[in-house]
Enzyme design. Structure first.
Site, PDB file in Angstrom:
ATOM      1  CE  LYS A   1      -2.224  -1.156   4.056  1.00 13.90           C
ATOM      2  NZ  LYS A   1      -1.439  -2.272   4.580  1.00 13.90           N
TER       3      LYS A   1
ATOM      4  NE  ARG B   1      -5.239   1.463  12.029  1.00  8.86           N
ATOM      5  CZ  ARG B   1      -3.850   0.823  11.056  1.00  8.86           C
ATOM      6  NH1 ARG B   1      -3.995  -0.503  11.015  1.00  8.86           N
ATOM      7  NH2 ARG B   1      -3.423   1.516  10.758  1.00  8.86           N
TER       8      ARG B   1
ATOM      9  NE  ARG C   1      11.023  -6.889   3.907  1.00 11.05           N
ATOM     10  CZ  ARG C   1      10.198  -5.653   3.379  1.00 11.05           C
ATOM     11  NH1 ARG C   1       9.896  -5.457   2.234  1.00 11.05           N
ATOM     12  NH2 ARG C   1       8.540  -5.989   4.634  1.00 11.05           N
TER      13      ARG C   1
ATOM     14  NE  ARG D   1      11.646  -1.634   7.493  1.00 15.98           N
ATOM     15  CZ  ARG D   1      10.579  -2.152   6.626  1.00 15.98           C
ATOM     16  NH1 ARG D   1      11.295  -2.475   5.668  1.00 15.98           N
ATOM     17  NH2 ARG D   1       9.711  -1.780   7.024  1.00 15.98           N
TER      18      ARG D   1
ATOM     19  NE  ARG E   1       2.104  -4.013  10.959  1.00 13.51           N
ATOM     20  CZ  ARG E   1       2.999  -4.028  10.259  1.00 13.51           C
ATOM     21  NH1 ARG E   1       3.691  -4.142   9.280  1.00 13.51           N
ATOM     22  NH2 ARG E   1       2.265  -2.846   9.052  1.00 13.51           N
TER      23      ARG E   1
END
Length: 193
Positions: free
Chosen positions: A13, A88, A127, A139, A150
């Site tokens: 997004k 949301r 990653r 990260r 999440r």
């Protein structure tokens, strides 16, 4: 052009929003950024949000809608905006529709990036492994466990927003597993351009 971008975390997004901003000259609006700006500016709605945030609570929908309502009145958002990460919940989507209607506005489209969630998890794990192998820090968003949390929250709370907009005929689904440029082209076609 007034748009909403939907899709799970990691669907692309943010990447696509940047391209839409450049193509259409409209701002990408993040509710988190708007909340922080309203608090910093000391607006009435910002002061409400600050009190809730300082007590560790979640900012109520009516406060978030108030912040969005204030933000879309600013000059850069008058010809349109992209909402990313909001609404949301169905309750927020309904409140957003009511607020826009009260201003004589409506959404032009809701674009949902549809992705294979298992492939997303695999991509994040890879990653993180590549970052570690290169001696770089991982990260926070690329920590596989954080990402899975999440994703679970998205599936539990936010995935129902797409069907809400589908019932109203405003939802356009995009295959988010395509290469980035192909996703951009599909979005442009969905928007009639």
């Amino acid at each position: 052009m007034r748009l909403i971008l939907l899709g799970p975390p990691g669907a692309g997004k943010g990447t696509q929003a940047v391209r839409l901003v450049e193509k259409h000259g409209i701002p990408q609006l993040s509710t988190g950024d708007m909340l922080r700006a309203a608090v910093a500016a000391g607006t009435p709605v910002g002061l409400q949000a600050k009190a809730v945030m300082e007590s560790g609570g979640l900012v109520p929908d009516e406060v978030v809608i108030g912040i969005v309502a204030d933000r879309i009145e600013e000059a850069d958002a008058r010809k349109g905006f992209i909402l990313d990460g909001f609404p949301r919940t169905v309750a927020q989507a309904e409140a957003l529709d009511r607020m826009l209607a009260a201003k004589g506005l409506k959404l032009d489209a809701v674009l949902e990036l549809v992705v294979d969630q298992d492939a997303l998890v695999h991509r994040i794990v890879r990653r993180a492994e590549e970052a570690r192998a290169a001696g770089q820090p991982v990260r926070k968003d690329d920590d596989p466990e954080v990402f899975k949390t999440r994703l679970a929250a998205y599936n539990r709370d936010t995935a129902v927003v797409g069907p809400y907009y589908e019932k109203t005929g405003r939802l356009k689904t995009i295959d988010g597993m395509q290469p980035i440029d192909s996703v951009s082209e599909a979005m442009n076609r969905a928007l009639g351009g």
